[in-house]
Every structure is written in structure tokens, then in C-alpha cells.
Enzyme design. Structure first.
Site, mmCIF file in Angstrom:
data_model
loop_
_atom_site.group_PDB
_atom_site.id
_atom_site.type_symbol
_atom_site.label_atom_id
_atom_site.label_comp_id
_atom_site.label_asym_id
_atom_site.label_seq_id
_atom_site.Cartn_x
_atom_site.Cartn_y
_atom_site.Cartn_z
ATOM 1 N N ASP A 1 0.783 -1.024 0.005
ATOM 2 C CA ASP A 1 0.096 0.085 -0.092
ATOM 3 C C ASP A 1 0.834 1.044 -0.013
ATOM 4 O O ASP A 1 1.951 1.303 0.489
ATOM 5 C CB ASP A 1 -0.901 -0.125 1.363
ATOM 6 C CG ASP A 1 -1.728 1.006 1.366
ATOM 7 O OD1 ASP A 1 -2.671 1.191 0.553
ATOM 8 O OD2 ASP A 1 -1.550 2.015 2.189
ATOM 9 N N GLU B 1 0.877 -0.377 -5.197
ATOM 10 C CA GLU B 1 0.117 0.601 -5.386
ATOM 11 C C GLU B 1 1.313 1.643 -5.628
ATOM 12 O O GLU B 1 2.124 1.947 -4.855
ATOM 13 C CB GLU B 1 -0.926 1.208 -4.283
ATOM 14 C CG GLU B 1 -1.497 2.541 -4.497
ATOM 15 C CD GLU B 1 -2.212 2.918 -3.397
ATOM 16 O OE1 GLU B 1 -3.374 3.847 -3.727
ATOM 17 O OE2 GLU B 1 -1.921 2.682 -2.269
#
Length: 532
Positions: free
Chosen positions: A205, A267
Site C-alpha cells: 500500500d 500501489e
């Protein structure tokens, strides 16, 4: 441990399905999905044909930000179950030949995490330098002008230390200090905890924001900020995508590479031309930097052709492509393009060279679920209202049937479901030509044809609203033709071919009598060409 053979690049052939566990299946009537609920739906995952699932965070959390605010990286939140239940689920997934990818959140913790409690207690604590701390400016205010993505200053005052700490997201999500080797070592230990249990990889993330400018220089204003939400009023030169962030990713990759056959996706931020940096330099980085070009492109043949070409051109020579059409914080593509084009997108996703990712509900063509204002849970919307940033419409519970609670729970769902009961899985499983049937058929076709999994990509010139390309592997040539227009279009090619599939699922698999085909509006076809 996994029953899989040691297949180092399994992720190149896999179809990966993202699940927000809290919204997938509730097993105990509390209105929130859990591990036992997911276990009960493994037969559905097998039926659909996916090769791996990626779970949004399942760790202990106050759950202010869908679990991305973590209180303990090495425990399961009681809402979802226990470590024993996790181990049982992992064993069951592996027995079904489905791999498991967990979300890794290395940028920040929750403010009730033991690390931050200790760090914030004193400037002399053992973990004093585990987070980003800075003295006040001369006027007593924040150290610089950095903004939080969730609105307002990115700095929060801590009275115990008489300093500010930085938070890229919620004030309750303090950023870790990745310049501290102890922090890196602690995150590595977290990874090994789960890798030792047998997980098959991580999705990292916010991987592009792991390091901030050491000098704490102010971000410049964004010259294109007019009409944008407050967090976008700056150009985040000194907080996002710093060169040192690549070193952080390389460190995480080292941990992954010490285990056989594990995968790291992540990401990333920035434009398409930046994505290549996340693959490798002198040292490897992510196996799969997630690519949202199909989500971001305008829905017409020329724009799609350009987006695909720009992405392939940005990849390093040996990089493996990846395509994503949905996610827990991305607006539903079906709301943007509609149901007939959604079928074309499914065919595009499953036939382009690269690893396809899709989000639970995409396979039934689910649109954004209307969320009444008094039911909004997403703090992004509460803190930065009026800009369409609410992510609850994507996170609404999975609709398994047409009942009021959608077969998701026998209690009150944590977010409301769409009225009317459609689309839902049960209804579409009964239909031989539903969007769900198409996703399943495309995944099966992909599994059957090595050319679609590993073959090369050869673009053809898109004209007259038709997007076309070939997949080739030396033995097989497969032609994909997608009519993006709502009106019929005719497509010609050289040679002969056998029709494998139409997005309408109503054409027989047959040898085409001539090298042309009349495509109906919003129809795509897959044709296996005769190789001479």
C-alpha cells in the site's frame, strides 16, 4: 504450507481477484464479512476460476480507514476471526489451487499501535525516531505546508513530546520513519511472520510515499488546482514519489526474494511514463506495479489504443505487464461505461498480455451503490465533502442474491446494498449469457490457451471505433477484435480463423467461412487464426 509446486512466476499466468473482506460474506450475523464467510465462498472462487485472491487488511485495527490503520500487524482483527481461522482458510485456499496475497501497509500505523504509543511518549523513548517528528515552526505552527490527503495539515501536535508528527492520511495514521533501519527491520519481521505461515505475496500500500524529503521543504502550489479538492492544491514534490522510496521497495523485495515463489505487487502513483521505475534498476523492485490505464482511459477505441500503447512503451524490456479494472478505492468502471461496454472490458482485460486484476463485484457488472448521507462511513468523504471522493459506493457488501441483505448477512449490513436486488451472483449464475458467465468463460479460455497467458502482443491499427490486436506465441495466433461503437462494424483480416468466443456468448465456436466478420454494437470476438 502451500501445496503448490515451486513455480517462481505463477503470477504471470494468474487471474487475481481483490476482496474487501468486510464486504464479502458475513458468517455470524454482525453485518461484517469475516474469514469464515470467505471460507464458505471458496467454491464460488473455484467456479469462477480465479487463481489468487488479494485481501484488504485483516489485521487488528480501529477500522477508521478500511483497516489501513493497523494496531497490530501480527494479529487478526476479532471482527474477522482468529489466527487459527486464518491458517485454516489459507490451507483451504491452497487446497483449491488458489493463492493468497495480503495487503502490506508499511507507510503508517494506527495511533494506538504500540510502536506509536511508545514513540509519542517521550523524545527519549526507545522508539522515539520510529515516526516522522519535527519541531514547530518559529510561529509555533506546523513545520511546513505539507497537506494530508484527507484534508487539512499533514502535521499534528503531540503535547507529550512538544513536537509535531506527520500523517499522509488520517490524523490517526502517523507515518513511519523509513530512514530508520529499525523500522525497516520491524516491517521485515512482519512480512516473515505471514510468509512463514504460507501467504503467497503482498500488495504494498502507498509504496510511492514511503520516504519524505529529509529537509522538510515546502510543496509548491498546484497551478491546475482550480476546482480540485483541498489535498490536491499542492504539487507533492517533497512528499510523494521521492527517489529514496525505490530503495525502500528494494528492501521489501529482498525479504520476498528470500522465500521461494512469492510475489510483490504494489500501489504506485504518477503518470504511465513513471511506472517503469517501479520494476527494477540495479536491484529488483515490484513484480507487478499496479496499472490503472484501462480505468483512467476514455472509453473509445482510439483512447484505449493510445493508453495501451503508452503503457507498453513505458515498461522495461523484461517487465511483466499488469492490468487493473477495479479496486476498493477506485470508482466502479461499470458506472462510467455501462453494462454492454463492461463485457468488452472483460474481454480486453483477459486477453491483453499481462496479469489481470479485478475487484469483487466487477464480474457481475456492479455499479456504484447509492449511499445515503447518514450512512456514509468513509472518513475521506466526511473530511473532504462535496468532491465525489466517497469510496463507500465501491465497498458496499457483495450481493449474492436478490434479498434485502443480498445473501451477505442475516443481520444488518455495515453498509447498505443497492435497492432492487440486481445485479447479483445467483441470478447471473442461472443465466448462460450474463456478465458473470462471460467472466467465467474468459478466465477458462485464458487457462486453456497458453498464447493468451504468455504470448506476445501485436497491435493492429484501430479504426472506425474498432480496437484490435493479436496474441502470438510462434505456434498460435489469436485475434481479438472489439467493437467499441454501439452500431455494427465489419472487420477484415488475411487468412482463415476459428471463432472461439463472442462477448454476447451466443455465437458457436466455428471456422469462419471468410476472413471477415460483422460485429454487432458493443461486441467483441476472439478468433484463433490458422497459422501457415
Amino acid at each position: 504450507m502451500s501445496e503448490f509446486s515451486d513455480e517462481a512466476a505463477w503470477w504471470q499466468s494468474a487471474v487475481i481477484y481483490e476482496i474487501a473482506l468486510i464486504s464479502f460474506q458475513d458468517s455470524n450475523g454482525d453485518g461484517k464479512g469475516d474469514l469464515a464467510g470467505l471460507l464458505s465462498r471458496i467454491d464460488y472462487l473455484k467456479w469462477l476460476g480465479v487463481d489468487a485472491v488479494w485481501l484488504t487488511p485483516i489485521y487488528k485495527s480501529p477500522f477508521r480507514d478500511l483497516g489501513y490503520d493497523i494496531s497490530d500487524y501480527c494479529s487478526i482483527d476479532p471482527t474477522f476471526g482468529s489466527l487459527d481461522e486464518f491458517d485454516h482458510l489459507l490451507e483451504a485456499l491452497h487446497a483449491a489451487d488458489i493463492r493468497l496475497i495480503l495487503d502490506l501497509v508499511p507507510n503508517h500505523t494506527a495511533d494506538d499501535h504500540a510502536w506509536f504509543v511508545e514513540s509519542s511518549s517521550s523524545r527519549n523513548s526507545a522508539k522515539a525516531d520510529w515516526y516522522i517528528w519535527a519541531d514547530a515552526a518559529e510561529n509555533g505552527g506546523p513545520p511546513n505546508n505539507w497537506l494530508s490527503r484527507f484534508g487539512g495539515s499533514g502535521w499534528e501536535w503531540c503535547e507529550a513530546r512538544r513536537q509535531y508528527y506527520y500523517h499522509s492520511f488520517l490524523v490517526e495514521q502517523p507515518d513511519l520513519n523509513w530512514r530508520n533501519p529499525q523500522v525497516r527491520a520491524a516491517i521485515a519481521d512482519v512480512m516473515r511472520f505471514w510468509l512463514d505461515r504460507g501467504v503467497d505475496g503482498f500488495r504494498v500500500d502507498a509504496s510511492a510515499v514511503l520516504i519524505k524529503d529529509e529537509l522538510l521543504r515546502d510543496n509548491p502550489s498546484n497551478p491546475q488546482a482550480e476546482g480540485k479538492p483541498p489535498p490536491q492544491r499542492q504539487t507533492p514534490v517533497f512528499t510523494d514519489d521521492r527517489p529514496e522510496a525505490m530503495d525502500c521497495i528494494e528492501f521489501i523485495r529482498e525479504v520476498i526474494d528470500s522465500y521461494s515463489g512469492r510475489m510483490l505487487c504494489g500501489e504506485v502513483q504518477g503518470k504511465t511514463d513513471r511506472i517503469g521505475h517501479f520494476y527494477s534498476n540495479d536491484r529488483p523492485r515490484l513484480h507487478l506495479p499496479l496499472n490503472f490505464a484501462l480505468l483512467d482511459s476514455k472509453w473509445n477505441a482510439l483512447s484505449l489504443q493510445a493508453a495501451i500503447d503508452a503503457y507498453f512503451n513505458a515498461l522495461p524490456e523484461h517487465a511483466w505487464p499488469v492490468w487493473v479494472i477495479g479496486g476498493h478505492d477506485k470508482q466502479r468502471i461499470a458506472s462510467k461505461i455501462g453494462e454492454p461496454p463492461m463485457r468488452l472490458l472483460a474481454m480486453l482485460l483477459m486477453t491483453l498480455r499481462g496479469t489481470p486484476f479485478f475487484f469483487m463485484g466487477d464480474e457481475i457488472g456492479r455499479k456504484r451503490v447509492p449511499i445515503p448521507s447518514d450512512c456514509v462511513r468513509d472518513l475521506f468523504e466526511r473530511l473532504v465533502p462535496g468532491h465525489g471522493l466517497c469510496r463507500d459506493p465501491e465497498r458496499a457488501p457483495m450481493r449474492w442474491d436478490g434479498s434485502a441483505a443480498g445473501g451477505f448477512t442475516n443481520g444488518d449490513p455495515w453498509l447498505p446494498l443497492e435497492p432492487g436486488g440486481t445485479p447479483n451472483v445467483a441470478e447471473q449464475q442461472r443465466s448462460e449469457r450474463s456478465v458473470l458467465a462471460l467472466f467465467r468463460a474468459l478466465i477458462r479460455l485464458r487457462h486453456e490457451h497458453a498464447c493468451l497467458r504468455q504470448g506476445g502482443y501485436e497491435p493492429l491499427r484501430s479504426q472506425n471505433d474498432v480496437l484490435a490486436y493479436k496474441r502470438t506465441d510462434g505456434r498460435t495466433e489469436i485475434l481479438i477484435v472489439l467493437n467499441i461503437a454501439a452500431e455494427p462494424r465489419k472487420w477484415h483480416w488475411l487468412g482463415r480463423g476459428r471463432l472461439l468466443m463472442s462477448t454476447h456468448l451466443d455465437r458457436p465456436s466455428e471456422t469462419l467461412p471468410e476472413a471477415s466478420i460483422l460485429l454487432r454494437g458493443n461486441e467483441g470476438v476472439i478468433i484463433e487464426l490458422e497459422v501457415r
